[in-house]
Write an enzyme that holds these catalytic residues in place. Structure first.
Site, PDB file in Angstrom:
ATOM      1  N   SER A  50       0.809  -1.217   0.000  1.00  0.00           N
ATOM      2  CA  SER A  50       0.000   0.000   0.000  1.00  0.00           C
ATOM      3  C   SER A  50       0.840   1.264   0.000  1.00  0.00           C
ATOM      4  CB  SER A  50      -0.900  -0.008   1.233  1.00  0.00           C
ATOM      5  OG  SER A  50      -0.115  -0.345   2.372  1.00  0.00           O
TER       6      SER A  50
ATOM      7  N   THR B  71      -2.057   3.356   4.154  1.00  0.00           N
ATOM      8  CA  THR B  71      -1.095   4.448   4.098  1.00  0.00           C
ATOM      9  C   THR B  71      -0.247   4.470   5.348  1.00  0.00           C
ATOM     10  OG1 THR B  71      -2.605   5.808   2.841  1.00  0.00           O
ATOM     11  CG2 THR B  71      -1.001   6.990   4.169  1.00  0.00           C
TER      12      THR B  71
ATOM     13  N   THR C 164       1.806   6.934   0.342  1.00  0.00           N
ATOM     14  CA  THR C 164       0.883   5.856  -0.019  1.00  0.00           C
ATOM     15  C   THR C 164       0.869   5.599  -1.520  1.00  0.00           C
ATOM     16  OG1 THR C 164      -1.416   5.140   0.273  1.00  0.00           O
ATOM     17  CG2 THR C 164      -1.105   7.391  -0.390  1.00  0.00           C
TER      18      THR C 164
ATOM     19  N   ARG D  84      -6.339   9.726  -9.968  1.00  0.00           N
ATOM     20  CA  ARG D  84      -6.973   9.970  -8.674  1.00  0.00           C
ATOM     21  C   ARG D  84      -5.904  10.295  -7.614  1.00  0.00           C
ATOM     22  NH1 ARG D  84      -6.585   7.656  -3.269  1.00  0.00           N
ATOM     23  NH2 ARG D  84      -8.584   7.906  -2.244  1.00  0.00           N
TER      24      ARG D  84
ATOM     25  N   ASP E 105      -6.265  11.750   0.018  1.00  0.00           N
ATOM     26  CA  ASP E 105      -5.982  12.734   1.072  1.00  0.00           C
ATOM     27  C   ASP E 105      -4.502  12.810   1.426  1.00  0.00           C
ATOM     28  OD1 ASP E 105      -6.253  10.019   2.022  1.00  0.00           O
ATOM     29  OD2 ASP E 105      -6.105  10.802   4.064  1.00  0.00           O
TER      30      ASP E 105
ATOM     31  N   THR F 231      -5.679   7.832   7.631  1.00  0.00           N
ATOM     32  CA  THR F 231      -5.624   6.699   6.733  1.00  0.00           C
ATOM     33  C   THR F 231      -7.056   6.259   6.435  1.00  0.00           C
ATOM     34  OG1 THR F 231      -4.721   4.472   6.410  1.00  0.00           O
ATOM     35  CG2 THR F 231      -5.416   5.022   8.631  1.00  0.00           C
ATOM     36  N   GLY F 232      -7.221   5.500   5.372  1.00  0.00           N
ATOM     37  CA  GLY F 232      -8.567   5.081   4.998  1.00  0.00           C
ATOM     38  C   GLY F 232      -9.023   5.757   3.719  1.00  0.00           C
TER      39      GLY F 232
HETATM   40  N1  ASP Z   1      -5.855   7.469   2.478  1.00  0.00           N
HETATM   41  C1  ASP Z   1      -5.327   6.761   1.358  1.00  0.00           C
HETATM   42  C2  ASP Z   1      -5.967   7.223   0.100  1.00  0.00           C
HETATM   43  O1  ASP Z   1      -7.148   7.466   0.105  1.00  0.00           O
HETATM   44  C3  ASP Z   1      -5.508   5.307   1.463  1.00  0.00           C
HETATM   45  C4  ASP Z   1      -4.956   4.690   2.708  1.00  0.00           C
HETATM   46  O2  ASP Z   1      -5.027   5.188   3.786  1.00  0.00           O
HETATM   47  O3  ASP Z   1      -4.370   3.661   2.612  1.00  0.00           O
HETATM   48  O4  ASP Z   1      -5.301   7.262  -0.905  1.00  0.00           O
END
Ligand code: ASP
Length: 325
Positions: free
Chosen positions: A85, A188, A206, A216, A219, A239-240
């Site tokens: 990731s 991330t 990330t 794309r 955040d 994260t998320g």
């Molecule tokens: N926040 C990251 C994103 O939306 C993804 C992740 O936290 O792994 O790209």
């Protein structure tokens, strides 16, 4: 504004915020926090935070600066092909291209960021150079790559055979679900550090959501969303599902809530709560926040179970499960 009226207005504002947050306003001191500071300390998201913290701690422990620690720390998962990731070996987008996002921020609120960067193993170091050597904050896509090459970074293929195989297998699942939610395959790394001099810095890097549309940006490279540092107050990272974090200016808001007296965990919880509300109570995805206050107090909160984070301070390096709604 007339000083008394201004004072009353500010007091009313704080009291109502404290009420909403369930914060004891007496606990808040506008001048700072406890004198007993837990420093140095480094915290970071997910299990890969453990080896990352170790690299950051080496910098902090030898008297180094938080900004150097957070760069060194997140370079560990960036270079590790087993971490799917972040960086090298990260999951590609829908077109099979690995595109990376990263940002970094120091105690003087200087920051640098790259979005949708291809072929460079250490986007965090490119972000650092954007911060240190340009008048800009953010470079994206082709421009970011050109900048990196100009600065001597090597162009590499970041898609490993192993990740390619997994990504091909995942296509079936992606095709079955019109939505990316819950098959995000994210993790991330966000890292926050407080050094021996009491200065805060943060980093975030990330490969973003697996199978995202090409171009794309989430955040993670956005200052205020994936990461925010205010050296007077604290720092936060996220994260998320990045889209949800961006909509709330997540990390900046966590820091703002700490400024207004919220404990780190409470501040993270409030932003998760706002995300849940915006989604009408739907919990079919993950978001998590991590916060570190100026006095070394830390906390986290996530929407659903499964989020954990690593903490390295004088008590050693350990993994902690985040509370969730
Ligand atoms: N926040 C990251 C994103 O939306 C993804 C992740 O936290 O792994 O790209």
């Amino acid at each position: 504004m007339n000083t008394r009226r201004g004072f009353l207005k500010k007091t009313a504002l704080f009291s109502s915020l404290a009420g909403v947050m369930g914060v004891n306003s007496k606990a808040f001191s506008a001048t700072g926090f406890s004198n007993k500071s837990n420093k140095p300390i480094v915290i970071s998201t997910w299990r890969h935070g453990i080896p990352s913290n170790k690299a950051a701690w080496e910098v902090l422990h030898s008297g180094g600066k938080a900004i150097d620690a957070v760069e060194a720390g997140v370079k560990v998962p960036e270079a590790d092909p087993k971490v799917k990731s972040v960086g090298f070996g990260g999951y590609p987008d829908r077109d099979g291209r690995v595109t990376l996002d990263a940002c970094i921020m120091d105690e003087n609120q200087q920051c640098g960021s790259v979005g949708c960067l291809e072929h460079i193993k250490h986007p965090i170091s490119v972000a650092r150079l954007v911060m240190d050597q340009t008048p800009h904050v953010m470079l994206v896509g082709k421009g970011a790559l050109e900048f990196a090459l100009e600065k001597g970074f090597k162009k590499e293929n970041l898609l490993t055979p192993d990740t390619l195989k997994e990504w091909q297998k995942m296509q079936e699942e992606f095709n079955r679900n019109s939505s990316i939610i819950n098959i995000e395959n994210h993790d991330t790394i966000g890292m926050l550090a407080l050094d021996g001099n009491g200065n805060l810095s943060g980093s975030c890097t990330t490969s973003g959501l697996a199978n995202k549309l090409h171009g794309r940006v989430g955040d993670s490279p956005i200052i205020g969303a994936g990461l925010f540092v205010d050296n007077e107050i604290g720092a936060a990272c996220a994260t998320g599902v990045g889209e949800e974090v961006i909509k709330q200016a997540g990390s900046a808001m966590v820091v703002e809530l700490m400024r207004n007296g919220a404990e780190p965990e409470e501040a993270c919880k409030e932003i998760v709560r706002r995300i849940l509300k915006t989604n009408n109570g739907n919990k079919n995805f993950q978001v998590g926040f991590l916060a570190l206050r100026k006095d070394g107090k830390y906390g986290a909160f996530s929407l659903v179970p499964g989020f954990n984070y690593a903490v390295y301070d004088r008590d050693g390096n350990r993994l902690i499960d985040s509370p969730f709604i």
